[in-house]
Design an enzyme around this catalytic site. Structure first.
Site, PDB file in Angstrom:
ATOM      1  N   ASP A 173       2.504   9.581   4.885  1.00  0.00           N
ATOM      2  CA  ASP A 173       2.133   8.281   4.350  1.00  0.00           C
ATOM      3  C   ASP A 173       2.663   7.184   5.279  1.00  0.00           C
ATOM      4  OD1 ASP A 173       1.118   6.781   1.811  1.00  0.00           O
ATOM      5  OD2 ASP A 173       3.054   5.860   2.240  1.00  0.00           O
ATOM      6  N   ASN A 181      -1.561  -4.649   5.213  1.00  0.00           N
ATOM      7  CA  ASN A 181      -2.900  -5.168   4.954  1.00  0.00           C
ATOM      8  C   ASN A 181      -2.860  -6.597   4.401  1.00  0.00           C
ATOM      9  OD1 ASN A 181      -4.758  -3.244   5.801  1.00  0.00           O
ATOM     10  ND2 ASN A 181      -4.655  -2.081   3.903  1.00  0.00           N
ATOM     11  N   HIS A 186      -7.279  -6.570   6.584  1.00  0.00           N
ATOM     12  CA  HIS A 186      -7.772  -5.190   6.533  1.00  0.00           C
ATOM     13  C   HIS A 186      -8.313  -4.723   7.876  1.00  0.00           C
ATOM     14  CE1 HIS A 186      -7.302  -4.365   2.220  1.00  0.00           C
ATOM     15  NE2 HIS A 186      -7.510  -5.663   2.060  1.00  0.00           N
ATOM     16  N   ASP A 190      -7.102  -1.322   9.605  1.00  0.00           N
ATOM     17  CA  ASP A 190      -7.951  -0.237  10.110  1.00  0.00           C
ATOM     18  C   ASP A 190      -7.518   0.183  11.513  1.00  0.00           C
ATOM     19  OD1 ASP A 190      -9.381  -0.281   7.782  1.00  0.00           O
ATOM     20  OD2 ASP A 190     -11.144  -1.293   8.618  1.00  0.00           O
ATOM     21  N   GLU A 217      -4.010   5.427   3.314  1.00  0.00           N
ATOM     22  CA  GLU A 217      -3.083   5.518   4.456  1.00  0.00           C
ATOM     23  C   GLU A 217      -2.368   6.867   4.506  1.00  0.00           C
ATOM     24  OE1 GLU A 217      -0.675   3.510   1.112  1.00  0.00           O
ATOM     25  OE2 GLU A 217      -2.749   3.680   1.777  1.00  0.00           O
TER      26      GLU A 217
END
Length: 302
Positions: A173, A181, A186, A190, A217
């Protein structure tokens, strides 16, 4: 994929037949030979060719017996098989197709028919593999997706029991990714996931080592034939590699750059764990890694 990237296994106990087929097909694919049924099964497992040209009548095992073994083995079951025979018998044809054959080529060989049929099937195989590849890739990160993970994890658990080895399964994780984010956007998130996925993949060096995006994630790594010490080394190196990249994350509560937490389990061959049970166990250890401060590995044998 070029033509010579594809492999064709020619199985025939007659040297003259093997020679003819080689001369016809050597410009179209990499050719492998087997002289009998037993050798065919072993070479199919070793090389996993795209296509097998399989003689029906052989002294040790018939082509029908060989294809049954090939189709019953998870490693070789997807290989396409064309039967080669000198007998035009409708009952044999029906049996061959029922067992998983995709075509028949008859002796004596007619060069244009052999080439046309083999090229047709090689092209179909090429297209099928391309479709399969895209269907099993995560569109964002370029590594395998959840669908591919489900297939590979099932196969590796079965192989682990069969080969009497150990299998490490790790759930990864990205730490404080929501904050990333929220503050960077965002689009930047990415890009960060792509970088983490690439770093994970860069730290897997053996052919069967596997990584996939699990969702959001989270990522999963499979390390077949890995004991506790070996898996610990690989996963700690992975954790350190992400930290060493120093991807900025000034809103993390534990670092000024991106870090990951890892929960991992090592399962023995004598356990009957399902995929869901293995992932749940890894998830519990991931939770423990987060609870203990993140940017760390928690790994156990179960």
């Amino acid at each position: 994929m070029g033509r010579l990237d594809q492999k064709v296994l020619i199985v025939d106990d007659e040297k003259a037949n093997r020679k003819i087929l080689k001369e016809l097909l050597q410009e179209e694919a990499t050719i492998i030979f087997a002289k009998n049924g037993e050798q065919a099964v072993e070479l199919a497992k070793k090389h996993v060719p795209d296509l097998i040209l399989l003689d029906v009548v052989m002294p040790d095992k018939s082509g029908f017996e060989v294809i049954e073994e090939i189709k019953n083995n998870p490693i070789t079951m997807a290989i396409s098989v064309i039967f080669v025979t000198g007998l035009a018998n409708s009952d044999d044809e029906e049996r061959g197709f029922d067992l998983g054959g995709c075509d028949y080529i008859y002796k004596p060989f007619k060069a244009n028919i052999v080439i046309a049929r083999v090229l047709m099937h090689l092209e179909l195989i090429r297209q099928r593999k391309m479709l399969d590849k895209f269907a099993h890739l995560d569109a964002l990160t370029g590594i395998s997706n959840r669908r591919k993970l489900d297939i590979v994890l099932k196969d590796e658990i079965a192989a682990n029991k069969r080969d009497q080895k150990q299998l490490a399964v790790a759930l990864i994780d990205v730490d404080f990714f929501k904050q990333y984010n929220d503050h960077y956007g965002h689009g930047a998130g990415d890009i960060a996931l792509k970088k983490v996925a690439t770093t994970i993949r860069e730290n897997l060096h053996r052919p069967r080592d596997f990584s996939a995006r699990y969702g959001g994630e989270e990522f999963v790594v499979l390390l077949p034939d890995s004991d506790l010490a070996g898996a610990t080394l690989v996963l700690n190196n992975m954790l350190q590699a992400v930290e060493d990249k120093e991807f900025p994350h000034e809103f993390s509560k534990i670092s000024d750059h991106l870090t990951i937490s890892i929960g991992a389990v090592v399962i023995d061959d004598n356990q009957s764990n399902t995929q869901e049970e293995v992932l749940l166990s890894a998830d519990k250890l991931l939770y423990q890694a987060k609870k203990n401060g993140r940017n760390r590995l928690v790994i156990e044998c179960i």
